[in-house]
Design a protein around this motif. Structure first.
Motif, PDB file in Angstrom:
ATOM      1  N   ILE A 207      10.816 -11.332   9.400  1.00  0.00           N
ATOM      2  CA  ILE A 207      10.325 -11.431  10.773  1.00  0.00           C
ATOM      3  C   ILE A 207       9.926 -12.870  11.090  1.00  0.00           C
ATOM      4  O   ILE A 207      10.233 -13.398  12.167  1.00  0.00           O
ATOM      5  CB  ILE A 207       9.131 -10.484  10.980  1.00  0.00           C
ATOM      6  CG1 ILE A 207       9.595  -9.024  10.941  1.00  0.00           C
ATOM      7  CG2 ILE A 207       8.435 -10.770  12.307  1.00  0.00           C
ATOM      8  CD1 ILE A 207      10.466  -8.603  12.083  1.00  0.00           C
ATOM      9  N   ALA A 208       9.255 -13.530  10.153  1.00  0.00           N
ATOM     10  CA  ALA A 208       8.805 -14.898  10.386  1.00  0.00           C
ATOM     11  C   ALA A 208       9.978 -15.842  10.611  1.00  0.00           C
ATOM     12  O   ALA A 208       9.890 -16.786  11.396  1.00  0.00           O
ATOM     13  CB  ALA A 208       7.966 -15.373   9.203  1.00  0.00           C
ATOM     14  N   ALA A 209      11.096 -15.590   9.942  1.00  0.00           N
ATOM     15  CA  ALA A 209      12.255 -16.461  10.063  1.00  0.00           C
ATOM     16  C   ALA A 209      12.878 -16.419  11.455  1.00  0.00           C
ATOM     17  O   ALA A 209      13.511 -17.384  11.884  1.00  0.00           O
ATOM     18  CB  ALA A 209      13.303 -16.083   9.011  1.00  0.00           C
TER      19      ALA A 209
ATOM     20  N   PHE B 262      13.156   2.222   3.807  1.00  0.00           N
ATOM     21  CA  PHE B 262      12.088   1.267   3.521  1.00  0.00           C
ATOM     22  C   PHE B 262      11.267   1.025   4.792  1.00  0.00           C
ATOM     23  O   PHE B 262      11.562   0.123   5.581  1.00  0.00           O
ATOM     24  CB  PHE B 262      12.666  -0.047   2.988  1.00  0.00           C
ATOM     25  CG  PHE B 262      13.448   0.123   1.719  1.00  0.00           C
ATOM     26  CD1 PHE B 262      12.808   0.199   0.490  1.00  0.00           C
ATOM     27  CD2 PHE B 262      14.832   0.243   1.757  1.00  0.00           C
ATOM     28  CE1 PHE B 262      13.530   0.370  -0.673  1.00  0.00           C
ATOM     29  CE2 PHE B 262      15.563   0.414   0.597  1.00  0.00           C
ATOM     30  CZ  PHE B 262      14.904   0.489  -0.632  1.00  0.00           C
ATOM     31  N   PRO B 263      10.225   1.833   5.009  1.00  0.00           N
ATOM     32  CA  PRO B 263       9.413   1.707   6.230  1.00  0.00           C
ATOM     33  C   PRO B 263       8.682   0.376   6.340  1.00  0.00           C
ATOM     34  O   PRO B 263       8.154   0.051   7.403  1.00  0.00           O
ATOM     35  CB  PRO B 263       8.413   2.867   6.104  1.00  0.00           C
ATOM     36  CG  PRO B 263       8.373   3.200   4.642  1.00  0.00           C
ATOM     37  CD  PRO B 263       9.739   2.917   4.125  1.00  0.00           C
ATOM     38  N   GLN B 264       8.667  -0.406   5.267  1.00  0.00           N
ATOM     39  CA  GLN B 264       8.017  -1.716   5.343  1.00  0.00           C
ATOM     40  C   GLN B 264       8.659  -2.599   6.422  1.00  0.00           C
ATOM     41  O   GLN B 264       7.997  -3.472   6.988  1.00  0.00           O
ATOM     42  CB  GLN B 264       8.089  -2.433   3.990  1.00  0.00           C
ATOM     43  CG  GLN B 264       7.285  -1.766   2.882  1.00  0.00           C
ATOM     44  CD  GLN B 264       8.122  -0.798   2.070  1.00  0.00           C
ATOM     45  OE1 GLN B 264       9.087  -0.207   2.580  1.00  0.00           O
ATOM     46  NE2 GLN B 264       7.767  -0.617   0.802  1.00  0.00           N
TER      47      GLN B 264
ATOM     48  N   GLU C 110       7.405  -5.394  11.488  1.00  0.00           N
ATOM     49  CA  GLU C 110       7.713  -5.650  12.894  1.00  0.00           C
ATOM     50  C   GLU C 110       6.522  -5.316  13.781  1.00  0.00           C
ATOM     51  O   GLU C 110       6.185  -6.061  14.703  1.00  0.00           O
ATOM     52  CB  GLU C 110       8.936  -4.838  13.310  1.00  0.00           C
ATOM     53  CG  GLU C 110       9.400  -5.099  14.738  1.00  0.00           C
ATOM     54  CD  GLU C 110      10.584  -4.243  15.102  1.00  0.00           C
ATOM     55  OE1 GLU C 110      11.708  -4.770  15.158  1.00  0.00           O
ATOM     56  OE2 GLU C 110      10.394  -3.019  15.322  1.00  0.00           O
ATOM     57  N   THR C 111       5.865  -4.194  13.509  1.00  0.00           N
ATOM     58  CA  THR C 111       4.695  -3.805  14.291  1.00  0.00           C
ATOM     59  C   THR C 111       3.572  -4.822  14.136  1.00  0.00           C
ATOM     60  O   THR C 111       2.913  -5.195  15.112  1.00  0.00           O
ATOM     61  CB  THR C 111       4.207  -2.409  13.860  1.00  0.00           C
ATOM     62  OG1 THR C 111       5.291  -1.483  13.958  1.00  0.00           O
ATOM     63  CG2 THR C 111       3.058  -1.940  14.741  1.00  0.00           C
ATOM     64  N   GLU C 112       3.347  -5.286  12.919  1.00  0.00           N
ATOM     65  CA  GLU C 112       2.329  -6.310  12.686  1.00  0.00           C
ATOM     66  C   GLU C 112       2.648  -7.578  13.474  1.00  0.00           C
ATOM     67  O   GLU C 112       1.747  -8.213  14.032  1.00  0.00           O
ATOM     68  CB  GLU C 112       2.252  -6.629  11.195  1.00  0.00           C
ATOM     69  CG  GLU C 112       1.690  -5.517  10.327  1.00  0.00           C
ATOM     70  CD  GLU C 112       1.764  -5.854   8.850  1.00  0.00           C
ATOM     71  OE1 GLU C 112       2.193  -6.984   8.530  1.00  0.00           O
ATOM     72  OE2 GLU C 112       1.405  -4.995   8.029  1.00  0.00           O
TER      73      GLU C 112
ATOM     74  N   ARG D  31       2.600   1.945  17.060  1.00  0.00           N
ATOM     75  CA  ARG D  31       3.977   2.433  17.023  1.00  0.00           C
ATOM     76  C   ARG D  31       3.957   3.944  17.193  1.00  0.00           C
ATOM     77  O   ARG D  31       3.383   4.659  16.376  1.00  0.00           O
ATOM     78  CB  ARG D  31       4.621   2.037  15.697  1.00  0.00           C
ATOM     79  CG  ARG D  31       6.109   2.355  15.566  1.00  0.00           C
ATOM     80  CD  ARG D  31       6.969   1.672  16.606  1.00  0.00           C
ATOM     81  NE  ARG D  31       7.011   0.254  16.561  1.00  0.00           N
ATOM     82  CZ  ARG D  31       7.898  -0.469  15.886  1.00  0.00           C
ATOM     83  NH1 ARG D  31       8.805   0.110  15.148  1.00  0.00           N
ATOM     84  NH2 ARG D  31       7.874  -1.775  15.952  1.00  0.00           N
ATOM     85  N   LEU D  32       4.575   4.420  18.263  1.00  0.00           N
ATOM     86  CA  LEU D  32       4.561   5.840  18.587  1.00  0.00           C
ATOM     87  C   LEU D  32       5.780   6.587  18.038  1.00  0.00           C
ATOM     88  O   LEU D  32       5.696   7.779  17.760  1.00  0.00           O
ATOM     89  CB  LEU D  32       4.489   6.027  20.104  1.00  0.00           C
ATOM     90  CG  LEU D  32       3.314   5.359  20.832  1.00  0.00           C
ATOM     91  CD1 LEU D  32       3.406   5.612  22.326  1.00  0.00           C
ATOM     92  CD2 LEU D  32       1.995   5.860  20.275  1.00  0.00           C
TER      93      LEU D  32
END
Length: 297
Positions: free
Chosen positions: A142-144, A204-206, A211-213, A225-226
């Motif tokens: 995500i950071a990338a 892999f829910p991570q 993404e939510t974070e 996240r709903l």
């Protein structure tokens, strides 16, 4: 392979002529035939590599004019591209023959194993380094790609930041929209109608958690996240409280915490306005005075 996109080349010829309907097939059937032939052209290039018009015509049993017509449509859609044929050894006189090769977009029209590759890689990481390593990878991923999202949100007005984030996500293939929540006064919902990594996120829910974070950090508020496509829902839905879109800047630090209340203190004797404990010597004198003249028990 799925049907390749392309404009309909033939118009509707199924019109009434001299009081009788033409026997020509309707536009839909013609368009279907055209797409089928274009699929054959693309498949031939995939199976045999970059090919000339003459080679394609010979393999497919078509005229060179027909092949060129299909190649023009495919090139306009970004499915194939023309290039010079690579020559090995000494070059002969004259220009090298022009060949048509598949683009990356054209290759994506066929079945790929990218999802399986990603799942295998994440499983390998998890088995050797643990779930924390998978979470670290998800955050790094995500950071990338965070730069474009930050720029889009920072450039938007406070009330438009959710929409700006949706547009940035759409540019990356998430088909995202932002809309008011069922109770508009409470906030908005960010909806992602497509997830390019849904197959991997299912295992892999991570990936979803990272993404939510990131959304929470980007919008400066806690988001919820709903629903997620990875869990079988039709759309990934994230609730954004109203305060994050109006009263706080994107990425701004949270408001300072209120001062901590003082710890309760042990009541002390006071002398005037100053609290102090009696010294041991004074304490002993007071004790002696209080017992003076008393018979021992």
């Amino acid at each position: 392979m799925r049907d390749l996109p392309g404009p309909d080349e033939l118009r509707n010829n199924g019109v009434v002529k001299n009081g009788a309907r033409s026997t020509e097939p309707p536009q839909g059937e013609l368009a279907t035939g055209e797409r089928s032939t274009r699929n054959r052209v693309v498949r031939s290039v995939l199976d045999h590599g970059p090919s000339t018009v003459s080679e394609l015509a010979q393999r497919l049993g078509l005229t060179q004019a027909a092949v060129r017509r299909h190649l023009d449509v495919l090139a306009a859609d970004g499915i194939v591209e023309a290039r010079e044929r690579r020559v090995y050894g000494a070059r002969t006189r004259g220009r090298p023959a022009k060949v048509f090769a598949l683009t990356d977009c054209g290759r994506d029209a066929f079945d790929q194993s990218y999802d399986e590759l990603a799942v295998d890689a994440l499983r390998w990481i998890g088995e050797r380094e643990g779930d924390d390593a998978i979470a670290a990878f998800a955050r790094a991923r995500i950071a990338a790609q965070a730069g474009s999202y930050r720029e889009a949100v920072a450039a938007a007005a406070p009330e438009e930041r959710a929409h700006a984030l949706a547009r940035a996500l759409t540019a990356d293939g998430y088909a995202a929209t932002a809309r008011s929540a069922p109770h508009p006064q409470q906030g908005e919902q960010l909806c992602q109608h497509h997830c390019p990594v849904a197959h991997a996120a299912e295992r892999f829910p991570q990936l979803c958690e990272a993404e939510t974070e990131f959304f929470a950090e980007l919008l400066g508020t806690h988001v919820q996240r709903l629903a997620t496509i990875a869990h079988g829902d039709g759309v990934c839905t994230t609730f954004i409280p109203k305060s994050s879109t109006v009263s706080r800047a994107a990425g701004a630090s949270p408001p300072p915490k209120p001062p901590k209340p003082p710890e309760p203190s042990t009541p002390q004797r006071t002398s005037g306005t100053k609290s102090e404990k009696p010294s041991p010597r004074i304490h002993n004198a007071i004790a002696s005075a209080s017992t003076a003249g008393r018979n021992p028990a």
